[in-house]
Design an enzyme around this catalytic site. Sequence first.
Site, mmCIF file in Angstrom:
data_model
loop_
_atom_site.group_PDB
_atom_site.id
_atom_site.type_symbol
_atom_site.label_atom_id
_atom_site.label_comp_id
_atom_site.label_asym_id
_atom_site.label_seq_id
_atom_site.Cartn_x
_atom_site.Cartn_y
_atom_site.Cartn_z
ATOM 1 N N GLU A 120 -1.788 5.964 -8.958
ATOM 2 C CA GLU A 120 -2.776 6.907 -8.406
ATOM 3 C C GLU A 120 -2.731 8.247 -9.115
ATOM 4 O O GLU A 120 -1.665 8.796 -9.386
ATOM 5 C CB GLU A 120 -2.557 7.113 -6.893
ATOM 6 C CG GLU A 120 -3.524 8.145 -6.298
ATOM 7 C CD GLU A 120 -3.669 8.091 -4.778
ATOM 8 O OE1 GLU A 120 -3.301 7.074 -4.176
ATOM 9 O OE2 GLU A 120 -4.173 9.084 -4.225
ATOM 10 N N SER A 178 -13.132 3.812 4.857
ATOM 11 C CA SER A 178 -13.728 3.342 6.108
ATOM 12 C C SER A 178 -15.002 4.135 6.384
ATOM 13 O O SER A 178 -15.125 5.293 5.967
ATOM 14 C CB SER A 178 -12.742 3.514 7.269
ATOM 15 O OG SER A 178 -11.812 2.439 7.272
ATOM 16 N N ASP A 231 0.855 -1.189 0.000
ATOM 17 C CA ASP A 231 0.000 0.000 0.000
ATOM 18 C C ASP A 231 0.896 1.246 0.000
ATOM 19 O O ASP A 231 1.816 1.348 0.814
ATOM 20 C CB ASP A 231 -0.848 -0.061 1.284
ATOM 21 C CG ASP A 231 -2.017 0.898 1.284
ATOM 22 O OD1 ASP A 231 -2.393 1.384 0.205
ATOM 23 O OD2 ASP A 231 -2.567 1.123 2.380
ATOM 24 N N HIS A 255 -9.312 4.379 -2.047
ATOM 25 C CA HIS A 255 -8.596 4.391 -0.766
ATOM 26 C C HIS A 255 -9.469 5.126 0.259
ATOM 27 O O HIS A 255 -10.441 5.777 -0.103
ATOM 28 C CB HIS A 255 -7.273 5.166 -0.912
ATOM 29 C CG HIS A 255 -6.198 4.366 -1.548
ATOM 30 N ND1 HIS A 255 -5.017 4.085 -0.919
ATOM 31 C CD2 HIS A 255 -6.122 3.768 -2.764
ATOM 32 C CE1 HIS A 255 -4.259 3.351 -1.721
ATOM 33 N NE2 HIS A 255 -4.898 3.143 -2.848
ATOM 34 N N GLY A 281 -7.809 8.039 7.270
ATOM 35 C CA GLY A 281 -7.974 8.289 8.698
ATOM 36 C C GLY A 281 -9.413 8.190 9.172
ATOM 37 O O GLY A 281 -10.316 7.829 8.412
HETATM 38 ZN ZN LIG Z 1 -4.452 4.919 0.888
#
Ligand SMILES: [Zn+2]
Length: 330
Positions: A145, A235, A93, A232, A190
Amino acid sequence: MVSYKELGLVNSRDIFKKAFEGKYAIPAFNFNNMEQMQAIIQACVEKKSPVILQVSSGARKYANQTLLRYMAQGAVEYAKELGYNIPVVLHLDHGDTFELCKSCIEMGFSSVMIDGSHHPYEKNIELTRQVVEYAHKYDVTVEGELGVLAGIEDEVVAEHHTYTEPDQVEDFLSKTGVDSLAISIGTSHGANKFKPEQCTRNAEGILVPPPLRFDILEEIEKRIPGFPIVLHGASSVPQDLVAIINKYGGALKDAIGIPEEQLRKAASSAVCKINIDSDGRLAMTAAVREIFATQPAEFDPRKYLGPARESLKKLYMHKVENVLGSAGKA
Ligand SMILES: [Zn+2]
């Protein structure tokens, strides 16, 4: 040189193709210790889901690269022992240099990310192309990316989003030869993905963050039909976990994530890989804090890491089944 094939791992090419056609996404769960790895494998075997074991450069420093390689090999054997041979990818990652990507490939990684997104566009192309040329010699797949995510994750820090520019994607793909592309459409790293003032309140008084930029995703899909996209910083920051952490002495303030319905929607599009790290951290921390607070005489690490592992497994099973849609696809 250790080939990932000898370790029983696979690269991401076939599983992304199936994920695209089947309109689901492959889970990429970060790990750096045994309990996390066990929870990931138990959950994905039970749900019969392919899985990407994801290692950041910080995790590699924390756990030791040799141990990680044997843990990934162990994960493949462990899945078989649990009764189902699921496809397992070992992925770097946010690789930031050619040397780091090369070293991981030589240590048995089957997939690497080279993140040149913080460089000027031409430099990003040059760096990514160099990694692709090396990786493809060993049939290792590469994620690049375009665009920058806001937030903090290990050593990756950015103040603001820079959304991916759809006009750049075709050119980037043809010049680099990457196998998948991470994009920026409003997810972030985060547990504090949004400030409360960026959110609105729904009828129950719960903060609702601004929606992901599905318009940008659609534009990108039009330019590169059938190409696997990666999200990415995806969460959801479950508020029940945040409440447990804060109830038992934690101090998480304004932790807000991406609503799961939006990730489900993304998973049914060209998004073939969804990265989830912070939610796992929250699940483990909530379980450990609760035990420390309610059973203060306990000092056997198995008595708090065991329940933490169980809580992680439950979280991963939920993600695979209800958010990514990858259950039963192994
Ligand atoms: Zn990431």
